[in-house]
Write a protein that holds these residues in place. Structure first.
Motif, PDB file in Angstrom:
ATOM      1  N   ASP A   1      33.342  31.755  46.236  1.00 10.05           N
ATOM      2  CA  ASP A   1      33.066  30.574  45.418  1.00 10.05           C
ATOM      3  C   ASP A   1      34.398  29.924  45.038  1.00 10.05           C
ATOM      4  N   ILE A   2      34.456  28.593  45.178  1.00 10.98           N
ATOM      5  CA  ILE A   2      35.706  27.895  44.846  1.00 10.98           C
ATOM      6  C   ILE A   2      35.514  26.934  43.688  1.00 10.98           C
TER       7      ILE A   2
ATOM      8  N   GLY B   1      37.517  30.766  42.029  1.00  9.39           N
ATOM      9  CA  GLY B   1      36.216  30.535  41.418  1.00  9.39           C
ATOM     10  C   GLY B   1      35.622  31.845  40.918  1.00  9.39           C
ATOM     11  N   LYS B   2      34.285  31.973  41.024  1.00 10.90           N
ATOM     12  CA  LYS B   2      33.631  33.202  40.626  1.00 10.90           C
ATOM     13  C   LYS B   2      34.087  34.371  41.504  1.00 10.90           C
ATOM     14  N   ILE B   3      33.979  35.556  40.945  1.00 16.00           N
ATOM     15  CA  ILE B   3      34.250  36.763  41.730  1.00 16.00           C
ATOM     16  C   ILE B   3      32.987  37.083  42.528  1.00 16.00           C
TER      17      ILE B   3
ATOM     18  N   PHE C   1      30.021  36.737  39.707  1.00 15.57           N
ATOM     19  CA  PHE C   1      30.116  36.836  38.251  1.00 15.57           C
ATOM     20  C   PHE C   1      31.480  36.303  37.806  1.00 15.57           C
ATOM     21  N   MET C   2      31.612  36.100  36.497  1.00 12.25           N
ATOM     22  CA  MET C   2      32.843  35.645  35.850  1.00 12.25           C
ATOM     23  C   MET C   2      33.333  34.307  36.379  1.00 12.25           C
ATOM     24  N   ALA C   3      32.607  33.280  36.063  1.00 14.44           N
ATOM     25  CA  ALA C   3      33.061  31.941  36.443  1.00 14.44           C
ATOM     26  C   ALA C   3      34.313  31.579  35.643  1.00 14.44           C
TER      27      ALA C   3
ATOM     28  N   VAL D   1      29.974  46.735  37.060  1.00 16.35           N
ATOM     29  CA  VAL D   1      29.059  45.996  37.924  1.00 16.35           C
ATOM     30  C   VAL D   1      27.612  46.406  37.673  1.00 16.35           C
ATOM     31  N   ARG D   2      27.421  47.686  37.387  1.00 12.37           N
ATOM     32  CA  ARG D   2      26.066  48.199  37.262  1.00 12.37           C
ATOM     33  C   ARG D   2      25.284  47.484  36.151  1.00 12.37           C
TER      34      ARG D   2
END
Length: 971
Positions: free
Chosen positions: A835-836, A863-865, A879-881, A913-914
């Motif tokens: 994601d960019i 971007g997001k991870i 996740f994490m934008a 992550v879980r």
């Protein structure tokens, strides 16, 4: 168990079947192991009764018995696993993976990794190899067809797939015949006797009581059998006749004149051929009361021993055709005929500098990269072929001189040296024996690596101890030795006490070959005058007395499956003879051509794969197919071989060791052996593995225990509950790790990296990676942990993966500049694209991290991870934008679900992550994070920033409960 006892079991099986005791029938089939009921097996497989299927199979084979058995169990467990996935029962699938399929990870880690990946798919048919998997019924049918082929090809099921042809109610008929006979002996037989019980003999005088013999001939049935056709019932119970000579030895004794090489003018070397095999004993007398009969091992005893040894799969990696593909889409040839001359180990791969003349060699029976070597200087060494290092060494030294005989003490006082005549491993590899040229036999216990401990010192013979072997008389491990004093002796391998002393040879005994046939253990021995004798474990003397071909000094050996007997030797005139024996007749069945007419030294030989023979003669290694008398092939192994040499195959026939003129050992390999050795290069040998021969350990799936906790022991695996596992989707996410690449600290410290100084450009080799995608600047590049691929992240946020294929030019499949890789993409054609957001990827700080098993990549390009599945390229989650954007990523070394994320705002976030949650945020840097690294041994996380600072988070294990300990290391 005697053949009559076996037949009695078949009669009982028929009776139970006729009486409709269905469950009891199959229980007896399983417990006796005499008859494998294929129809019942098909029924259980078709109904998916997997526990019962494995329980029934356990009566006939275990998973580690041979490659066919392993393949059978693998296919069953794989089908059970796929059915659980098909039902979306992921908890059950994880349980099967951990409890049933994990044992195969030691054999084929890549396959196990691929199977584990199926947990992450919504439908396992998305896997390209499983796309043709149909419904459960058809899959079971396809698998059943493959299982039947494997069972029929498995030698352990030989003679167990056909039920003998019997007349109906055969057991009842035999009982009626017995009652007829008993009624004949009644003094006053009644015309209509009333039989009320079978528990005691019938008698008309007193109901079912004892009776006296009588010539009365009345009968209950039309025909009365004669009593002479059955052996008498002894005190051991029905159908337990006293030990007799096995058919092989009986044939040798019954037909001595059949041996073609015996001079026609000479009479039989043993006794004349009597009609009764029992009368063939030279001294047919019962053992005295002080010498109770030996409890001989049964015909299945070798099989039992195989089952009892620990489960080790790592060295069979190239012989078992297990596959993730459904059996319908694989093509495997399971017959012995699949072997060809290409399977022979003919490629020299290494030379071991021994330093003195090699006298004897033996490969470890379990860890097949261990080679035991004895020399003419009395040295005994253990070589580990993966590292090409000598890992153990012992020189000749008497442990207790005062306990030695006067003859040995006198010999040592004038010359304290001795040559090794023979080295041999015990069947499980925990002991090895050494026979020396001076009286002595040493038995060592082996615990892996250089841990070789004194076990037994035996003053065995007066003079040279010429040969040594291990055997199992009376179900106890024993050492068999022979020597210049013309005797063969048997010693308790635990205590060193002498069990038997066989006398009868008139010349020094050259070799011994213990074996068993049917339910009898015996020993073949050969002497320097060419005499062959055979001995049972009793005090009744030899049972066989023959001449070896050409009256040569001969060694004897059986094929790996114990069904074929061969011998090879050379006489004083230099004539060599390699032959196969017909044991039932005591005659030479086949004489092989190709040995020199005038050999220098005694030609030695070995067998492999139940198919090939090999010997060193005329400075060449010569091979024969067992079924063809003409030489199959020969070669000089690139020179350096003596006229005759020590030669030894490893158990699987993938490696061959031969001694050379310059006091070295050449190791030759076939393609499987080369692949095995290359996979072990630069890998430190795990000593405990050879000592215990236990299952190769793997950590639990999902969450790993702390570094200092025991991992994956067999007991823990059974007791510990399976870790919960949920497939990755938008609702809940979990990373799966199969087997970490983290080495034990001691192993890491012992690793020796081989550095090469490069002075010329010609020493380097370059390769341009093919790229059919849009050419873009590469921002990040990394090798996979397995070393078989390269992953790149381009400036346009697209990942590229190059894989090296395993082929003839690249047997290891590792990354190499000599072979061009392939730019790999799944059949779906999708790309792993980050994601960019609204940022320009050219301005972003790209970063990524690979999980330890190379199954997942965590990546960001401003971007997001994103979390990608490396097998399917699918995006598992994002996740994490930003802001802030991630600038560095690192997986926790013990739990792939924990990720350290360095941020553009100088913070470090610990993300789970879980549960999709940031557990803690660490601060201390002033500018963006440029690097993160977990230590595998010190339990710390080290960070670096654009502020030129390096910081350390002490006790990184506390990150799991999220305690922060931050200190400045240096600026």
């Amino acid at each position: 168990m005697s053949s009559l006892s076996r037949e009695l079991v078949f009669l009982i099986l028929q009776f139970l079947e006729e009486e409709k005791f269905k469950e009891t029938v199959h229980r007896l089939e399983q417990e006796s192991g005499f008859y494998f009921n294929m129809r019942y097996f098909e029924e259980m497989v078709t109904n998916g009764e997997w526990d019962e299927v494995e329980k029934y199979l356990s009566g006939f084979t275990k998973v580690d018995d041979n490659r066919y058995s392993m393949k059978i169990f693998f296919e069953i467990r794989k089908q059970k696993y796929l059915e659980a996935l098909d039902k979306r029962d992921r908890a059950k699938a994880v349980e099967i993976l951990v409890k049933d399929l994990k044992v195969f990870s030691a054999f084929n880690e890549e396959l196990f990794k691929e199977i584990t990946q199926l947990l992450t798919l919504e439908n396992f048919r998305d896997n390209e190899q499983l796309s043709k998997y149909g419904d459960t019924k058809s899959a079971r049918g396809i698998m059943l067809g493959e299982l039947k082929k494997l069972i029929e090809a498995n030698p352990l099921f030989r003679d167990k797939l056909q039920f003998p042809t019997l007349k109906n109610s055969r057991l009842r008929t035999l009982i009626n015949q017995s009652l007829n006979w008993q009624h004949q002996l009644c003094k006053n037989p009644r015309p209509n006797p009333d039989i009320k019980t079978l528990f005691v003999d019938h008698s008309c005088g007193q109901p079912n009581g004892a009776r006296a013999p009588s010539p009365v001939t009345n009968s209950l049935m039309d025909a009365v059998p004669k009593a002479g056709g059955f052996p008498p019932i002894t005190g051991h119970g029905p159908f337990a006749p006293t030990p007799a000579i096995p058919s092989a030895l009986a044939g040798w004794m019954a037909n001595p004149s059949a041996v073609p090489h015996q001079p026609a003018s000479a009479g039989p070397m043993g006794l004349a051929a009597p009609n009764n095999a029992v009368a063939l004993l030279k001294r047919p007398r019962s053992p005295p009361a002080s010498n109770p009969a030996i409890d001989y091992q049964t015909a299945d005893s070798e099989h039992v021993l195989k089952r009892s040894r620990p489960f080790v799969l790592s060295d069979e990696v190239n012989n078992l055709p297990i596959n993730i593909l459904p059996v319908a889409y694989t093509s495997q040839n399971h017959g012995q005929s699949s072997y060809s001359s290409d399977d022979l180990p003919k490629n020299p791969v290494m030379t071991l500098n021994q330093g003195s003349t090699v006298k004897s060699m033996d490969f470890h029976p379990v860890q097949q990269i261990l080679l035991l070597v004895g020399t003419n200087m009395g040295d005994v060494m253990v070589w580990e072929l993966g590292s090409r290092e000598r890992i153990g060494w012992k020189n000749f030294k008497v442990w207790d001189l005062n306990a030695c005989s006067r003859a040995l003490q006198a010999s040592l006082s004038s010359d304290y040296t001795a040559s090794v005549n023979r080295v041999a491993w015990s069947p499980d590899g925990t002991l090895f024996g050494v026979a020396y040229s001076k009286h002595i036999v040493h038995v060592y216990s082996y615990h892996g690596g250089d841990d070789i401990r004194n076990h037994l010192e035996i003053d065995a013979h007066n003079g040279n101890v010429n040969d040594l072997a291990f055997s199992y008389p009376n179900k106890q491990l024993a050492v068999v030795t022979c020597g210049d004093d013309r005797t063969i002796k048997v010693w308790d391998a635990s205590l060193g006490t002498r069990l038997f002393n066989f006398l009868g040879h008139e010349a020094p005994v050259y070799s011994v070959c213990p074996h068993h046939k049917e339910n009898i253990q015996f020993i073949f021995s050969t002497a320097a005058d060419g005499k062959i004798k055979a001995w049972l474990y009793d005090n009744l003397g030899s049972r066989v007395d023959y001449n070896a071909p050409g009256n040569s000094s001969t060694t004897m050996a059986y094929s790996a499956d114990g069904t074929r007997l061969f011998s090879c030797g050379t006489n004083k005139e230099g004539e060599s003879h390699l032959v196969e024996w017909n044991e039932s007749e005591g005659a030479v069945k086949r004489a092989y051509n190709g040995l020199a007419k005038r050999s220098v030294g005694i030609v030695k030989f070995d067998t492999t794969k139940n198919r090939f023979l090999a010997a060193v003669d005329e400075f060449m290694i010569k091979f024969w197919d067992m079924d063809n008398t003409n030489i199959l092939t020969s070669f000089d192994a690139e020179g350096g071989l003596p006229a005759s040499s020590c030669i030894r195959f490893n158990k699987e026939g993938t490696l061959l060791a031969v001694s050379t003129n310059d006091n070295s050992i050449k190791i030759l390999a076939n393609s499987d052996g080369i692949r095995m050795l290359r996979s072990l290069e630069n890998r430190t040998f795990d000593a405990s593995r050879a000592a215990s021969a236990s299952v190769v350990k793997a950590p639990p799936i999902g969450n790993f225990p702390p570094t200092n906790a025991p991992v994956g022991t067999s007991g823990d695996d059974q007791a510990a509950p399976a870790a919960p596992m949920i497939g990755m989707n938008s609702d809940s996410r979990s990373l799966v790790d199969v087997k970490p690449k983290i080495q034990d600290e001691s192993v890491e410290k012992s690793r020796i990296w081989k550095l090469t100084e490069i002075n010329e450009s010609s020493q380097c080799r370059s390769l341009r990676l093919p790229d059919s995608l849009t050419a873009m600047r590469v921002s990040r590049l990394i090798y996979t942990n397995s070393g078989v691929a390269i992953l790149a992240l381009a400036s346009n946020a697209v990942h590229k993966l190059w894989k090296w294929q395993r082929n003839d030019r690249n047997l290891s499949g590792k990354a190499s500049a000599s072979v061009q890789p392939q730019l790999w993409q799944p059949s779906s054609g999708i790309l792993m694209t980050n994601d960019i957001s609204d940022t320009n990827p050219e301005d972003a700080v790209p970063c990524f991290a690979l999980s330890k098993n190379d199954s997942y990549v965590m990546s960001a390009s401003g971007g997001k991870i994103s979390l990608f599945n490396m097998m399917t390229f699918k995006t598992m989650t994002t996740f994490m934008a930003p802001p802030p954007a991630a600038t560095f990523l690192a997986f926790h070394p013990q739990d792939n679900n924990i990720i350290a994320i360095g941020m553009e705002d100088s913070s470090i976030q610990i993300y789970n992550v879980r549960v999709d949650e940031v557990k803690t945020k660490l601060k201390g840097h002033q500018k963006r994070i440029t690097g993160l690294a977990f230590s595998h041994t010190l339990n710390v996380l080290v960070s670096s920033g654009a502020d030129s600072q390096v910081r350390i988070i002490g006790n990184a294990m506390c990150l799991l409960p999220w305690n922060k300990q931050l200190s400045l290391l240096f600026k």
